[in-house]
Enzyme design. Sequence first.
Site, PDB file in Angstrom:
ATOM      1  N   THR A   1      -7.688   7.099   1.342  1.00 48.58           N
ATOM      2  CA  THR A   1      -8.185   5.859   1.943  1.00 48.58           C
ATOM      3  C   THR A   1      -9.702   5.848   2.031  1.00 48.58           C
ATOM      4  OG1 THR A   1      -6.174   5.843   3.253  1.00 48.58           O
ATOM      5  CG2 THR A   1      -7.878   4.275   3.864  1.00 48.58           C
TER       6      THR A   1
ATOM      7  N   CYS B   1      14.690   5.788  -7.226  1.00 49.25           N
ATOM      8  CA  CYS B   1      14.282   4.546  -6.572  1.00 49.25           C
ATOM      9  C   CYS B   1      14.582   4.661  -5.088  1.00 49.25           C
ATOM     10  CB  CYS B   1      15.026   3.348  -7.160  1.00 49.25           C
ATOM     11  SG  CYS B   1      14.681   1.830  -6.255  1.00 49.25           S
TER      12      CYS B   1
END
Lengths: 621, 254
Positions: free
Chosen positions: A404, A565
């Site tokens: 970040t 997934c």
Amino acid sequence: MKVPIPIFVKSYKEMTLYVCTFFVPTKPLYTHVHRRACSSLSTPRITTHYTIHPRDKDPRWQDIEMERFADEADVVIVGGGPAGLSAAIRLKQLANQHQKELRVCLVEKASQLGAHTLSGACLEPSALTELFPDWKERGAPLNTPVTDDVFSIFTEKHRIPVPILPGLPMRNHGNYIVRLGNLVRWLGEQAEELGVELYPGYAASEVLFHEDRSVKGIATNDVGIAKDGSPKDVFERGMELHAKVTLFGEGCHGHLAKQLYKQFNLRENCEPQTYAIGLKELWVIDEKKWRPGRAEHSVGWPLDRHTYGGSFLYHLNEGEPMVALGFVVGLDYSNPYLSPFKEFQRWKHHPFVESTLEGGQRIAYGARALNEGGFQSIPKLTFPGGLLIGCSPGFMNVPKIKGTHTAMKSGILAAEALFPKVTAENLDSETAGLHVPEYSDNLKTSSVWKELRSVRNIRPSFHNPLGLYGGMVYTGIFYWILRGKEPWTLKHCGIDANQLKPAKDCTPIEYPKPDGKISFDLLSSVALSGTNHEGDQPPHLTLKDDSVPVARNLAIYDGPEQRFCPAGVYEYVPVETGDGMRLQINAQNCVHCKTCDIKDPSQNINWVVPEGGGGPAYNGM
Amino acid sequence: MSGRVLVGVKRVIDYAVKIRVKPDHTGVVTDGVKHSMNPFCEIAVEEAVKLKEKKLIKEVVAVSCGPQQSQETIRTALAMGADRGIHVEVSGKDYDSLGPLQVSKILAALAKKEEAQLIILGKQAIDDDCNQTGQMTAALLDWPQGTFASEVSLEAEKIKVVREIDGGLETIKINTPAVLTADLRLNTPRYATLPNIMKAKKKKIANVKPADLGVDLTSRLEVLRVDEPPQREAGVKVETVEDLVAKLKDTGKI
């Protein structure tokens, strides 16, 4: 074998450029196709999206008005995450400072800022302080300074503590445990106050080009296309946003960035990006177990020493006894029977973790892919008319598991580099879209570059016969002692999709059943993500070739997409008549993590953006 | 029939989001949670805009009662085609206890102030499922009501409404001015596209306080406690009727 074939589709109605990549089957595939009994029935059509089946040849679209409304801005930013918002804020700060008019428009596919944001997260406040030195007075949601760093190597029943000495990358002194979604929301409020035009709920679905092939801007998604690809009564074209410069901050593995890499050959001098998948939950725990400010990390069990990954568990300090915990699995794993979701669920049963969660309640779930390529995988960042910022090109410091602060810094650097150019009296440019190579030059002399360079060899050092332990030894010697100054740069192993071994060469993994208290099943987890999409639209998980999943993925790899997934989108179900299986795509479950696009061994899945507003509804993840 | 239509729009928690009860059991968590326009209100806005496009009415005014964020909901209505908006500011404790009675008082006052010919609302909100505001508003104004409308047509000075009722469909003809509430099959709402959102930024949203309309917001209801529905337990199979009766007696059901 993949053959990129540029197809210039320029019709009277659709003035856009498609670059299609065709999957040309190799010899082994042909024999497999003939051998595998897909029954004598042809493959049922799965993909109906116009990026695979263009509309200008489709009779249903003959009489539809395809003209788009267009608007001009100075700068358009794709993606309302930390990078995009930092760039927008910095641009407006500079504009106000120099008293210049600057129209900055930001489009974001989530219905509100933060709804698609997911991260651990332990934030290094360096970039935020640069953006807003008074972030504390402004009320930025950084409420939990890290007080305690705990690192463990887990075995099935025990834990080996590892001391986090000063200098090691995973030391968090001075950092804050944040709910990144809330920080993104706060950044959005600051941006709006500064005059940035924010448009959440509108996805950038297409890159627009000038005649000279420089980037002209983007077009937002069309709405009102039915599941079979035909126009509905409520069909409306997206709109075009033109800009002098377009910033692409789509986060890890962005779908427009994927096109741009091919269009401008941005990856010719770097290694392919490698990834991991991160799954996360938020829990409200028993107050007695709550230790606000404590950051725990683990490696080892349940992963074997050759599968990269680990966990995090952060105790937040925002009123409620809440913890954010999650599990990361490197997507270069080789066993197609591995399920990152199930590894996460069974990790929670380790005594050290279960003791924290006992008596607690799970309130949120989500998943997202993250970059692991680091320094070696940074592509060319600028091209005529555009720039790449944030996790999209990928500036994550992998051993620190922090991306970040570098994403925000890249947004700030982008804004500072392009501001003088975009507000100059004479737009001195060879191309219609502005080229800003200064951004890339400045990034290379910045703290981001130094940081990423120093940790560049830690992740690749994992690829040795001792696996995890070899990597830890390497980190200890070359990073902790020598600070990453060794003259060599280790390579990655190639793209993650090629790392899977055929199913017949691997052992299925016996995962324990979820107990409904600590571990849970997939579908109830997906419900907690709040994800939803308009049902009557073409599935946005497009297949270049509808027959490949059964012919190749299922035949050779036992359908790994059913396991990797994290939202249960892919299911192999028996065909209705006859025998054989077919792939069912439950597109509405998708949480936009991008793992399928990354890990599909046939690279047949192309994730495109669905109608804006769809996707998860994360709240402070 | 010409004139002004008032459309009520409510900002509710998005239907796909998993609801969480607040730790103190006074309500549900709304902070940061994804909200959107109540689906039935979307249908109401669409119907009003359709009437305007057919030139049967002149102006569509979107109204919402709530805190600052309700303005986003009004903007969406403006992007769908409403001409202007009215935001009735209600926040904090007042908003927590805001119910159909207070909202209908507000709408009735606004209808008189704006000289509205028609009020179109959604039949109910998906958060409280009250299904009362339309009916109460009509009663306060002493106007006829066409609720659960699946088809609306304006004929001279009257309105023909096809209503969805338990037995099937009922067709009624009512005088104007009137209150209509929209049911699911009335229409398919259009998308609020980005160009329209941008244009909507230029449309006016007036700010009004309930006190200015002479409405008292005190609630006659007090919420004592909010709980999650009980967890669904496993069923029990019995072999004979005698066993069934015995089990029912055991658990005190009979």
